[in-house]
Scaffold this motif. Structure first.
Motif, PDB file in Angstrom:
ATOM      1  N   ASP A 203     -14.400  14.662  -8.157  1.00 12.96           N
ATOM      2  CA  ASP A 203     -13.835  15.990  -7.879  1.00 12.96           C
ATOM      3  C   ASP A 203     -13.189  16.063  -6.504  1.00 12.96           C
ATOM      4  O   ASP A 203     -12.135  16.687  -6.335  1.00 12.96           O
ATOM      5  CB  ASP A 203     -14.932  17.068  -7.966  1.00 12.96           C
ATOM      6  N   SER A 204     -13.817  15.430  -5.500  1.00 14.35           N
ATOM      7  CA  SER A 204     -13.264  15.519  -4.141  1.00 14.35           C
ATOM      8  C   SER A 204     -11.873  14.887  -4.100  1.00 14.35           C
ATOM      9  O   SER A 204     -10.930  15.417  -3.489  1.00 14.35           O
ATOM     10  CB  SER A 204     -14.205  14.821  -3.152  1.00 14.35           C
ATOM     11  N   GLU A 205     -11.726  13.770  -4.775  1.00 17.98           N
ATOM     12  CA  GLU A 205     -10.417  13.091  -4.817  1.00 17.98           C
ATOM     13  C   GLU A 205      -9.407  13.924  -5.620  1.00 17.98           C
ATOM     14  O   GLU A 205      -8.222  14.014  -5.253  1.00 17.98           O
ATOM     15  CB  GLU A 205     -10.609  11.705  -5.458  1.00 17.98           C
ATOM     16  N   ALA A 206      -9.879  14.539  -6.702  1.00 21.89           N
ATOM     17  CA  ALA A 206      -9.002  15.379  -7.527  1.00 21.89           C
ATOM     18  C   ALA A 206      -8.466  16.545  -6.700  1.00 21.89           C
ATOM     19  O   ALA A 206      -7.267  16.856  -6.736  1.00 21.89           O
ATOM     20  CB  ALA A 206      -9.769  15.889  -8.747  1.00 21.89           C
ATOM     21  N   ARG A 207      -9.355  17.179  -5.930  1.00 25.83           N
ATOM     22  CA  ARG A 207      -8.936  18.317  -5.092  1.00 25.83           C
ATOM     23  C   ARG A 207      -7.896  17.875  -4.059  1.00 25.83           C
ATOM     24  O   ARG A 207      -6.902  18.546  -3.813  1.00 25.83           O
ATOM     25  CB  ARG A 207     -10.138  18.898  -4.349  1.00 25.83           C
ATOM     26  N   GLU A 208      -8.136  16.727  -3.483  1.00 24.65           N
ATOM     27  CA  GLU A 208      -7.224  16.212  -2.461  1.00 24.65           C
ATOM     28  C   GLU A 208      -5.845  15.933  -3.061  1.00 24.65           C
ATOM     29  O   GLU A 208      -4.795  16.279  -2.494  1.00 24.65           O
ATOM     30  CB  GLU A 208      -7.842  14.940  -1.851  1.00 24.65           C
ATOM     31  N   LEU A 209      -5.845  15.330  -4.250  1.00 22.65           N
ATOM     32  CA  LEU A 209      -4.578  15.034  -4.934  1.00 22.65           C
ATOM     33  C   LEU A 209      -3.786  16.310  -5.199  1.00 22.65           C
ATOM     34  O   LEU A 209      -2.566  16.367  -4.975  1.00 22.65           O
ATOM     35  CB  LEU A 209      -4.874  14.367  -6.288  1.00 22.65           C
ATOM     36  N   VAL A 210      -4.485  17.326  -5.687  1.00 21.48           N
ATOM     37  CA  VAL A 210      -3.799  18.566  -6.037  1.00 21.48           C
ATOM     38  C   VAL A 210      -3.311  19.270  -4.773  1.00 21.48           C
ATOM     39  O   VAL A 210      -2.223  19.866  -4.765  1.00 21.48           O
ATOM     40  CB  VAL A 210      -4.716  19.459  -6.904  1.00 21.48           C
ATOM     41  N   ALA A 211      -4.073  19.173  -3.700  1.00 26.62           N
ATOM     42  CA  ALA A 211      -3.627  19.763  -2.427  1.00 26.62           C
ATOM     43  C   ALA A 211      -2.329  19.088  -1.983  1.00 26.62           C
ATOM     44  O   ALA A 211      -1.379  19.753  -1.542  1.00 26.62           O
ATOM     45  CB  ALA A 211      -4.717  19.609  -1.369  1.00 26.62           C
ATOM     46  N   GLN A 212      -2.270  17.778  -2.123  1.00 24.37           N
ATOM     47  CA  GLN A 212      -1.042  17.051  -1.747  1.00 24.37           C
ATOM     48  C   GLN A 212       0.120  17.407  -2.681  1.00 24.37           C
ATOM     49  O   GLN A 212       1.264  17.490  -2.262  1.00 24.37           O
ATOM     50  CB  GLN A 212      -1.289  15.552  -1.804  1.00 24.37           C
ATOM     51  N   LEU A 213      -0.218  17.619  -3.950  1.00 21.00           N
ATOM     52  CA  LEU A 213       0.815  17.918  -4.945  1.00 21.00           C
ATOM     53  C   LEU A 213       1.579  19.197  -4.581  1.00 21.00           C
ATOM     54  O   LEU A 213       2.781  19.312  -4.838  1.00 21.00           O
ATOM     55  CB  LEU A 213       0.135  18.068  -6.317  1.00 21.00           C
ATOM     56  N   ARG A 214       0.869  20.147  -3.969  1.00 20.03           N
ATOM     57  CA  ARG A 214       1.505  21.396  -3.548  1.00 20.03           C
ATOM     58  C   ARG A 214       2.672  21.171  -2.591  1.00 20.03           C
ATOM     59  O   ARG A 214       3.580  21.980  -2.493  1.00 20.03           O
ATOM     60  CB  ARG A 214       0.481  22.299  -2.854  1.00 20.03           C
ATOM     61  N   ASP A 215       2.639  20.077  -1.866  1.00 18.92           N
ATOM     62  CA  ASP A 215       3.730  19.778  -0.927  1.00 18.92           C
ATOM     63  C   ASP A 215       4.996  19.326  -1.659  1.00 18.92           C
ATOM     64  O   ASP A 215       6.067  19.259  -1.066  1.00 18.92           O
ATOM     65  CB  ASP A 215       3.317  18.660   0.044  1.00 18.92           C
ATOM     66  N   TYR A 216       4.844  18.971  -2.920  1.00 17.14           N
ATOM     67  CA  TYR A 216       5.982  18.420  -3.670  1.00 17.14           C
ATOM     68  C   TYR A 216       6.577  19.394  -4.683  1.00 17.14           C
ATOM     69  O   TYR A 216       7.719  19.229  -5.084  1.00 17.14           O
ATOM     70  CB  TYR A 216       5.549  17.170  -4.450  1.00 17.14           C
ATOM     71  N   LEU A 217       5.758  20.352  -5.142  1.00 17.03           N
ATOM     72  CA  LEU A 217       6.178  21.137  -6.307  1.00 17.03           C
ATOM     73  C   LEU A 217       6.219  22.631  -6.021  1.00 17.03           C
ATOM     74  O   LEU A 217       5.389  23.138  -5.253  1.00 17.03           O
ATOM     75  CB  LEU A 217       5.192  20.913  -7.473  1.00 17.03           C
ATOM     76  N   PRO A 218       7.140  23.359  -6.694  1.00 17.60           N
ATOM     77  CA  PRO A 218       7.055  24.819  -6.642  1.00 17.60           C
ATOM     78  C   PRO A 218       5.795  25.277  -7.391  1.00 17.60           C
ATOM     79  O   PRO A 218       5.297  24.556  -8.263  1.00 17.60           O
ATOM     80  CB  PRO A 218       8.323  25.266  -7.367  1.00 17.60           C
ATOM     81  N   GLY A 219       5.321  26.454  -7.059  1.00 15.88           N
ATOM     82  CA  GLY A 219       4.063  26.945  -7.649  1.00 15.88           C
ATOM     83  C   GLY A 219       4.053  26.930  -9.166  1.00 15.88           C
ATOM     84  O   GLY A 219       3.036  26.608  -9.787  1.00 15.88           O
ATOM     85  N   PHE A 220       5.189  27.236  -9.802  1.00 17.94           N
ATOM     86  CA  PHE A 220       5.176  27.343 -11.263  1.00 17.94           C
ATOM     87  C   PHE A 220       5.084  25.972 -11.946  1.00 17.94           C
ATOM     88  O   PHE A 220       4.897  25.894 -13.155  1.00 17.94           O
ATOM     89  CB  PHE A 220       6.385  28.142 -11.782  1.00 17.94           C
ATOM     90  N   LEU A 221       5.224  24.907 -11.175  1.00 14.02           N
ATOM     91  CA  LEU A 221       5.045  23.574 -11.773  1.00 14.02           C
ATOM     92  C   LEU A 221       3.694  22.964 -11.428  1.00 14.02           C
ATOM     93  O   LEU A 221       3.430  21.805 -11.738  1.00 14.02           O
ATOM     94  CB  LEU A 221       6.166  22.636 -11.317  1.00 14.02           C
ATOM     95  N   MET A 222       2.835  23.773 -10.786  1.00 12.97           N
ATOM     96  CA  MET A 222       1.502  23.280 -10.425  1.00 12.97           C
ATOM     97  C   MET A 222       0.516  23.535 -11.566  1.00 12.97           C
ATOM     98  O   MET A 222       0.273  24.682 -11.934  1.00 12.97           O
ATOM     99  CB  MET A 222       0.987  24.030  -9.181  1.00 12.97           C
ATOM    100  N   PRO A 223      -0.063  22.476 -12.120  1.00 10.79           N
ATOM    101  CA  PRO A 223      -1.117  22.711 -13.123  1.00 10.79           C
ATOM    102  C   PRO A 223      -2.382  23.196 -12.415  1.00 10.79           C
ATOM    103  O   PRO A 223      -2.576  22.916 -11.229  1.00 10.79           O
ATOM    104  CB  PRO A 223      -1.337  21.308 -13.714  1.00 10.79           C
ATOM    105  N   ARG A 224      -3.208  23.945 -13.135  1.00  8.07           N
ATOM    106  CA  ARG A 224      -4.479  24.392 -12.543  1.00  8.07           C
ATOM    107  C   ARG A 224      -5.539  23.317 -12.755  1.00  8.07           C
ATOM    108  O   ARG A 224      -5.762  22.885 -13.889  1.00  8.07           O
ATOM    109  CB  ARG A 224      -4.938  25.681 -13.220  1.00  8.07           C
ATOM    110  N   LEU A 225      -6.144  22.908 -11.661  1.00  8.04           N
ATOM    111  CA  LEU A 225      -7.189  21.873 -11.744  1.00  8.04           C
ATOM    112  C   LEU A 225      -8.489  22.534 -12.194  1.00  8.04           C
ATOM    113  O   LEU A 225      -8.987  23.445 -11.531  1.00  8.04           O
ATOM    114  CB  LEU A 225      -7.369  21.221 -10.369  1.00  8.04           C
TER     115      LEU A 225
END
Ligand code: SF4
Length: 344
Positions: free
Chosen positions: A309-331
């Motif tokens: 889970d800790s790695e998953a959270r980190e990945l998704v936090a980084q993903l926010r730097d690349y994508l607009p909000g509407f392309l962010m899946p909910r973890l």
């Protein structure tokens, strides 16, 4: 309005087969179900075969040709191959990994029906899948006890009729679209006759695995129901989306379906930011909105796919730097007994 949709579906989205093209049913029955053939077809060294046989004993291998064609030759690290090749690790029994990680057995008020969350129920419309994903949380599901015949569906339908708080029916499986269209059209007709039902949701991987499944027969019943339609696809990597998948998605949209995607975060398949960002971009190009990114359910046989889970959270936090909000899946994680999925 519905008539227009039907006309649109039949005029512009006709998907008939030429004589030399196998139907989706033929493609399904011709799927590779032998680990040796899978290894040979993909040019994998014999070193992989012993493990593949062990995994196959626990959960059958099943890979249709249309999916196989998207896997790179002689590359054991191909992200699509990792999802379907049985491995010896599946025989490991790490602590916490169980046969029914979501405790679905406790939520079956009628045969073929799972009622866990308020306002919606899940119907096991087909015990079969078009592909066997090694990480599947239902790899041990007792489908033989939960594959109702028409007469047996009555109990589930009565349950739905009697509970006016239920507004959404979710067709699941297996893969619900592995059922034949006569059966599905009948079931959807029964569902739409229940006045308090508003939505039909279909959880399926078939349009991705065998895009020819989205044929005229399917589009016919889908376009004509009064229920609002949501198709939740299951795609874990951008390489799964080829032109045939894009075309199948366009047909589903023309039939009036909203398209969403859920992925599972899988070790050595999609556990890096670039892969996840590319997946979201490619989904949107195909007209699909990213919906959920699930962490792995702890099902026996799939521990080697786990991302903490800790790695998953980190990945998704980084993903926010690349994508607009509407392309962010909910973890999310599904925790048995909770009223809904749990955001991480
Ligand atoms: S298609 Fe879905 S239900 Fe079938 S094996 Fe894959 S993940 Fe499981």
């Amino acid at each position: 309005m519905q008539e227009n949709i039907i006309i649109a579906a039949s005029e512009t989205q006709s998907h008939r087969h030429s004589m030399d093209q196998p139907t989706w049913q033929q493609q399904l029955s011709n799927a590779i179900r032998d680990p040796q053939i899978l290894c040979e077809r993909l040019g994998l060294s014999r070193d992989w075969l012993a493990g593949a046989q062990i995994g196959h004993e626990l959960f059958d291998v099943c890979v249709p040709e249309a999916y196989l064609n998207r896997i790179a030759y002689a590359d054991i690290n191909d992200p699509l191959l990792r999802q379907v090749i049985p491995l010896g690790e599946e025989a490991l029994t790490p602590h916490g990994y169980v046969d029914d990680p979501l405790e679905e057995a406790q939520h079956r008020p009628a045969k073929g029906l799972i009622h866990k969350y308020a306002g919606r129920v899940l119907l096991i419309a087909s015990p079969n899948c078009a592909i066997n994903c090694r990480y599947c949380f239902r790899r041990h599901f007792p489908y033989s006890d939960n594959s109702p015949s028409r007469a047996q569906w009555q109990e589930a339908l009565d349950y739905l009729r009697s509970d006016t708080t239920i507004h959404e029916a979710i067709l699941s499986g297996g893969d619900p679209l592995a059922a034949n269209d006569r059966q599905l059209a009948w079931l959807v007709e029964q569902l739409e006759s229940i006045p308090h039902l508003k939505r039909l949701r279909i959880h399926t991987r078939l349009p991705v695995v065998i895009p020819d499944r989205v044929d005229d027969a399917l589009l016919g019943w889908l376009a004509s129901t009064r229920l609002q339609k949501v198709v939740v696809l299951h795609i874990n990597h951008a390489n799964e989306i080829d032109q045939a998948v894009v075309d199948a998605c366009a047909r589903l949209k023309q039939a009036g379906a909203t398209l969403l995607n859920q992925s599972v975060l899988l070790r050595d398949v999609n556990d890096d930011v670039t892969t996840l960002a590319t997946l979201s971009e490619r989904l949107f190009e195909a007209g699909i909105l990213p919906y959920y990114l699930h962490v792995l359910d702890p099902v026996q046989g799939a521990a080697h796919f786990d991302v903490p889970d800790s790695e998953a959270r980190e990945l998704v936090a980084q993903l926010r730097d690349y994508l607009p909000g509407f392309l962010m899946p909910r973890l999310v994680r599904e925790i048995p007994g909770r009223e809904s999925k749990t955001p991480l």
